[in-house]
Design a protein around this motif. Structure first.
Motif, short mmCIF file in Angstrom:
data_model
loop_
_atom_site.label_atom_id
_atom_site.label_comp_id
_atom_site.label_asym_id
_atom_site.label_seq_id
_atom_site.Cartn_x
_atom_site.Cartn_y
_atom_site.Cartn_z
N GLY A 94 10.46 13.14 -3.43
CA GLY A 94 9.05 12.85 -3.21
C GLY A 94 8.35 12.50 -4.51
O GLY A 94 8.86 12.72 -5.61
N LYS A 95 7.16 11.98 -4.35
CA LYS A 95 6.33 11.52 -5.46
C LYS A 95 5.67 12.70 -6.16
O LYS A 95 5.26 13.68 -5.53
N ILE A 109 9.83 7.22 -13.28
CA ILE A 109 10.92 8.09 -13.71
C ILE A 109 11.19 9.07 -12.57
O ILE A 109 10.26 9.68 -12.03
N VAL A 110 12.46 9.23 -12.19
CA VAL A 110 12.86 10.20 -11.17
C VAL A 110 13.55 11.36 -11.89
O VAL A 110 14.45 11.15 -12.71
N HIS A 111 13.14 12.58 -11.56
CA HIS A 111 13.72 13.79 -12.12
C HIS A 111 14.64 14.39 -11.06
O HIS A 111 14.17 14.80 -9.99
N ASP A 154 4.03 19.53 -12.35
CA ASP A 154 5.29 19.86 -13.00
C ASP A 154 6.45 19.40 -12.11
O ASP A 154 6.49 19.75 -10.93
N PRO A 155 7.41 18.63 -12.65
CA PRO A 155 8.51 18.14 -11.82
C PRO A 155 9.32 19.24 -11.14
O PRO A 155 9.74 19.09 -9.99
N LEU A 156 9.52 20.36 -11.83
CA LEU A 156 10.28 21.47 -11.23
C LEU A 156 9.57 22.00 -9.99
O LEU A 156 10.19 22.23 -8.95
N GLU A 157 8.25 22.19 -10.09
CA GLU A 157 7.48 22.67 -8.95
C GLU A 157 7.48 21.64 -7.82
O GLU A 157 7.57 21.99 -6.64
N ALA A 158 7.40 20.37 -8.18
CA ALA A 158 7.41 19.31 -7.17
C ALA A 158 8.75 19.26 -6.45
O ALA A 158 8.81 19.06 -5.23
N GLN A 162 19.14 15.32 -14.54
CA GLN A 162 18.88 14.08 -15.28
C GLN A 162 17.52 13.53 -14.88
O GLN A 162 17.08 13.72 -13.75
N SER A 163 16.90 12.81 -15.80
CA SER A 163 15.72 12.02 -15.48
C SER A 163 16.09 10.58 -15.78
O SER A 163 16.70 10.30 -16.81
#
Length: 194
Positions: free
Chosen positions: A85-86, A128-130, A92-96, A116-117
């Motif tokens: 998801g976006k 950028i995708v995390h 924060d990417p971890l929370e997302a 990886q990002s």
């Protein structure tokens, strides 16, 4: 006192002008006029995107991967993908990643590991995708976003490769996840970013 300035790369393109073209809900489009390394000018069409997260989530003793099947309008077909998801602005990417995993699959992760990002299309987009990994999951309930229609299933590595061969899996994040899972199955370790 000497300033610690880093010289720009020889291929650096200085932005001379930015012209906004479109502002949407998920993306914006702009055209930049740039100065080329040889002194000439050119235009660059750039898609601005807040970034995204994705999760390689393994269940049943790491023997199955959670995937979702949904219609992708730009491709005009149904795709099988890992949960993703976006990012919301400032999120924060971890929370997302934890949020998207639970919303789309109903599973909560006891912990997420960053794999990886990566950029999706650096020639025209900044997205950028995390990518995260989880294998300690607790099942709950799916909570889809409004206007989101999908089904969730757990597939084996063999099924994943079959979906790749059939073209049902063809997006970069899911292909990267399948390769990472294959590597883990073969070596016992994941390709963690150094």
């Amino acid at each position: 006192m000497t300033e610690n300035r880093k010289e720009p790369h020889p291929f650096y393109e200085e932005t001379l002008e930015t012209k906004p073209i479109f502002q949407g809900r998920m993306i914006s489009l702009q055209v930049d006029t740039v100065r080329l390394p040889d002194g000439g000018t050119a235009t660059r069409e750039i898609v601005r995107h807040p970034g995204a997260v994705a999760v390689l989530a393994l269940v049943e003793g790491k023997s199955k991967m959670l995937v979702v099947e949904q219609y992708r309008k730009p491709l005009e077909r149904v795709q099988v993908e890992i949960p993703a998801g976006k990012l919301e602005p400032g999120e924060d990417p971890l929370e997302a990643a934890a949020r998207e995993l639970e919303e789309e699959t109903g599973y909560r992760a006891e912990g997420l590991t960053h794999l990886q990002s990566f950029s999706t299309s650096p020639g025209f987009a900044e997205e950028i995708v995390h990518l995260y990994y989880a294998d300690e999951l607790v099942q709950g309930e799916i909570h889809l976003d409004e206007e989101e229609f999908l089904t969730c299933e757990a597939i084996t590595l063999e099924q994943a490769w079959q979906y790749v061969r059939e073209g049902r899996i063809c997006d970069a994040k899911t292909l990267l996840a399948v390769y990472a899972w294959q590597l883990q199955a073969a070596t016992g370790s994941l390709p963690l970013r150094g």
